[in-house]
Design a protein around this motif. Structure first.
Motif, short mmCIF file in Angstrom:
data_model
loop_
_atom_site.label_atom_id
_atom_site.label_comp_id
_atom_site.label_asym_id
_atom_site.label_seq_id
_atom_site.Cartn_x
_atom_site.Cartn_y
_atom_site.Cartn_z
N SER A 1 -24.60 0.80 46.52
CA SER A 1 -23.64 0.94 45.43
C SER A 1 -22.61 -0.19 45.46
CB SER A 1 -22.93 2.29 45.51
OG SER A 1 -23.84 3.36 45.41
N LEU A 2 -22.14 -0.53 46.67
CA LEU A 2 -21.15 -1.60 46.80
C LEU A 2 -21.72 -2.95 46.40
CD1 LEU A 2 -19.41 -0.61 50.17
CD2 LEU A 2 -18.43 -0.47 47.87
N VAL A 3 -22.99 -3.17 46.65
CA VAL A 3 -23.63 -4.42 46.25
C VAL A 3 -23.91 -4.43 44.74
CG1 VAL A 3 -25.84 -5.64 46.34
CG2 VAL A 3 -24.63 -5.14 48.44
N ALA A 4 -24.30 -3.29 44.21
CA ALA A 4 -24.61 -3.21 42.77
C ALA A 4 -23.37 -3.46 41.92
CB ALA A 4 -25.21 -1.85 42.44
N GLY A 5 -22.20 -3.01 42.42
CA GLY A 5 -20.96 -3.16 41.65
C GLY A 5 -20.66 -4.59 41.24
N PRO A 6 -20.62 -5.56 42.17
CA PRO A 6 -20.36 -6.95 41.78
C PRO A 6 -21.37 -7.52 40.80
CG PRO A 6 -20.03 -6.69 44.14
CD PRO A 6 -20.61 -5.40 43.64
N TYR A 7 -22.65 -7.17 40.98
CA TYR A 7 -23.67 -7.66 40.04
C TYR A 7 -23.43 -7.10 38.63
CZ TYR A 7 -26.51 -9.44 43.93
OH TYR A 7 -26.97 -10.14 45.01
N ILE A 8 -23.19 -5.81 38.56
CA ILE A 8 -23.00 -5.17 37.25
C ILE A 8 -21.76 -5.70 36.56
CG2 ILE A 8 -22.50 -2.97 36.09
CD1 ILE A 8 -24.24 -1.61 38.24
N TRP A 9 -20.64 -5.77 37.30
CA TRP A 9 -19.40 -6.26 36.69
C TRP A 9 -19.51 -7.73 36.32
CZ3 TRP A 9 -15.82 -4.93 33.75
CH2 TRP A 9 -14.64 -5.67 33.61
N GLY A 10 -20.25 -8.50 37.13
CA GLY A 10 -20.47 -9.91 36.80
C GLY A 10 -21.21 -10.05 35.48
N LEU A 11 -22.24 -9.22 35.28
CA LEU A 11 -22.99 -9.26 34.02
C LEU A 11 -22.15 -8.79 32.85
CD1 LEU A 11 -26.46 -7.90 35.21
CD2 LEU A 11 -25.93 -10.23 34.47
N VAL A 12 -21.34 -7.73 33.05
CA VAL A 12 -20.49 -7.22 31.98
C VAL A 12 -19.46 -8.27 31.56
CG1 VAL A 12 -18.70 -5.52 31.40
CG2 VAL A 12 -20.78 -4.78 32.58
N SER A 13 -18.80 -8.88 32.54
CA SER A 13 -17.81 -9.91 32.25
C SER A 13 -18.44 -11.09 31.52
CB SER A 13 -17.14 -10.40 33.54
OG SER A 13 -16.48 -9.35 34.21
N SER A 14 -19.58 -11.54 32.03
CA SER A 14 -20.25 -12.70 31.45
C SER A 14 -20.78 -12.40 30.05
CB SER A 14 -21.39 -13.15 32.37
OG SER A 14 -21.96 -14.34 31.91
N LEU A 15 -21.36 -11.22 29.86
CA LEU A 15 -21.87 -10.84 28.53
C LEU A 15 -20.74 -10.78 27.51
CD1 LEU A 15 -24.51 -8.07 29.32
CD2 LEU A 15 -24.94 -10.21 28.09
N THR A 16 -19.60 -10.24 27.93
CA THR A 16 -18.46 -10.14 27.01
C THR A 16 -17.99 -11.51 26.56
OG1 THR A 16 -17.73 -8.10 28.12
CG2 THR A 16 -16.12 -9.23 26.73
N LEU A 17 -17.79 -12.41 27.52
CA LEU A 17 -17.32 -13.76 27.17
C LEU A 17 -18.38 -14.52 26.38
CD1 LEU A 17 -15.61 -14.74 30.55
CD2 LEU A 17 -14.48 -14.17 28.40
N THR A 18 -19.65 -14.34 26.74
CA THR A 18 -20.73 -15.05 26.05
C THR A 18 -20.85 -14.58 24.60
OG1 THR A 18 -21.95 -15.33 28.12
CG2 THR A 18 -23.19 -15.60 26.09
N TYR A 19 -20.71 -13.29 24.38
CA TYR A 19 -20.81 -12.76 23.01
C TYR A 19 -19.77 -13.42 22.10
CZ TYR A 19 -20.25 -9.68 19.02
OH TYR A 19 -20.13 -9.20 17.74
N PHE A 20 -18.54 -13.54 22.59
CA PHE A 20 -17.50 -14.13 21.76
C PHE A 20 -17.67 -15.64 21.62
CE2 PHE A 20 -15.55 -10.04 22.49
CZ PHE A 20 -14.90 -9.80 21.28
#
Length: 323
Positions: free
Chosen positions: A145-164
């Motif tokens: 779970s601790l390893v999955a967190g950084p990957y998931i948040w990294g994708l969420v942050s990147s997807l948000t910025l990329t969309y805009f």
């Protein structure tokens, strides 16, 4: 807002200037960065393989370290090959989609590394402050779970910025005064109002930096207090030595990022920004495996055993071939 039609119909391209202002240094820089990339690939993939095949390294600490190496490998591979290309070819262009994809992958890796270092700080906190329950607290489920967190948040942050970024339109000369498609330089060459993109990037960057540093500083305050209370000098030295590599990696990574935040907005700052970007996208992924391997007895011992095993295998193979 939908994706600007012009980006697709005109096939918008960007020109990465890189270090073109120093034409006499292109080949030397190519050789330097090729060497760095080779060391990065060998070091990080070697670290992953060593941890995977060495039973004595099958602990939470090395599980997190293997994922840090994976992030570093992906991060460097996203940026460095294009850097090497623009150093030796005259055509320094990159397509709009290629530029956005490079930013998306690099951003996801950068955010993932930021919080992976915070996760590793928590791991050291549990190991030093509650050593008897370490293996119970750091269960395989929690580690995953601790390893999955950084990957998931990294994708969420990147997807948000990329969309805009995809909502922006581009016209005229799309010249990027850098070697990598960073958010700020993509926005700077856009014809659209940059306010939303700039504010969104600022908020996400500040949140990621502050929250990760709060986690790291809080855990190390508790670690420091616990170590100071230890009666044994040998115990204190061992505790500090287990944190030394991690603290070195944190200092280099966050120090570089904070330095870039402090660069003044002037014409002369572009070179500083490029050198800083070069450091945390190309150099740091090379340094991390070196830091953890050179300062870690378990890793050095595992590497030595693997090398001896490989040498014995080669010798037996050659001997069998001669027979």
């Amino acid at each position: 807002m939908l994706l600007a039609e012009g980006n697709w119909s005109t096939g918008a391209t960007f020109t990465l200037l890189g270090f073109s202002e120093y034409p006499h240094l292109q080949i030397p820089l190519f050789l330097v960065f090729l060497t760095i990339y080779t060391v990065t690939v060998v070091g990080n993939l070697g670290m992953i393989m060593t941890i995977r095949v060495s039973p004595q390294l099958h602990t939470p600490m090395y599980f997190f370290l293997s994922h840090l190496s994976l992030v570093d490998f992906c991060y460097s591979t996203t940026v460095t090959p294009k850097l090497l290309e623009i150093l030796v070819v005259e055509d320094r262009t990159i397509s709009f989609i290629g530029c956005v994809m490079q930013f998306f992958l690099a951003c996801a890796c950068a955010v993932a590394e930021t919080f992976m270092l915070a996760v590793m700080a928590y791991d050291r906190f549990v190991a030093i402050c509650d050593p008897l329950l370490y293996m119970v607290v750091m269960s395989p489920k929690l580690c995953t779970s601790l390893v999955a967190g950084p990957y998931i948040w990294g994708l969420v942050s990147s997807l948000t910025l990329t969309y805009f970024l995809l909502t922006l339109s581009f016209c005229g000369s799309n010249i990027i005064n850098n070697f990598v498609c960073e958010h700020s330089v993509i926005v700077s060459v856009s014809c659209s109002d940059p306010y939303i993109n700039q504010m969104l990037c600022f908020i996400i960057a500040i949140f990621n930096e502050v929250s990760s540093l709060v986690i790291i500083l809080t855990t190390y305050i508790f670690i420091f207090v616990t170590v100071i209370k230890m009666s044994s000098a040998g115990g204190r030295q061992k505790a500090f030595s287990t944190c030394a590599s991690h603290l070195t990696a944190i200092t280099i990574f966050h120090g570089t990022i904070l330095f870039l935040y402090c660069v003044p907005n002037s014409q002369n700052s572009w070179l500083i920004v490029k050198v800083g970007s070069l450091f945390y996208t190309v150099v740091i992924p090379m340094l991390n495996p070196l830091i953890y391997s050179l300062r870690n007895k378990d890793v050095k011992e595992s590497v030595r055993k693997l090398m001896n095993r490989s040498i014995r295998f080669c010798q037996s193979f050659l001997f069998a071939k001669e027979i």
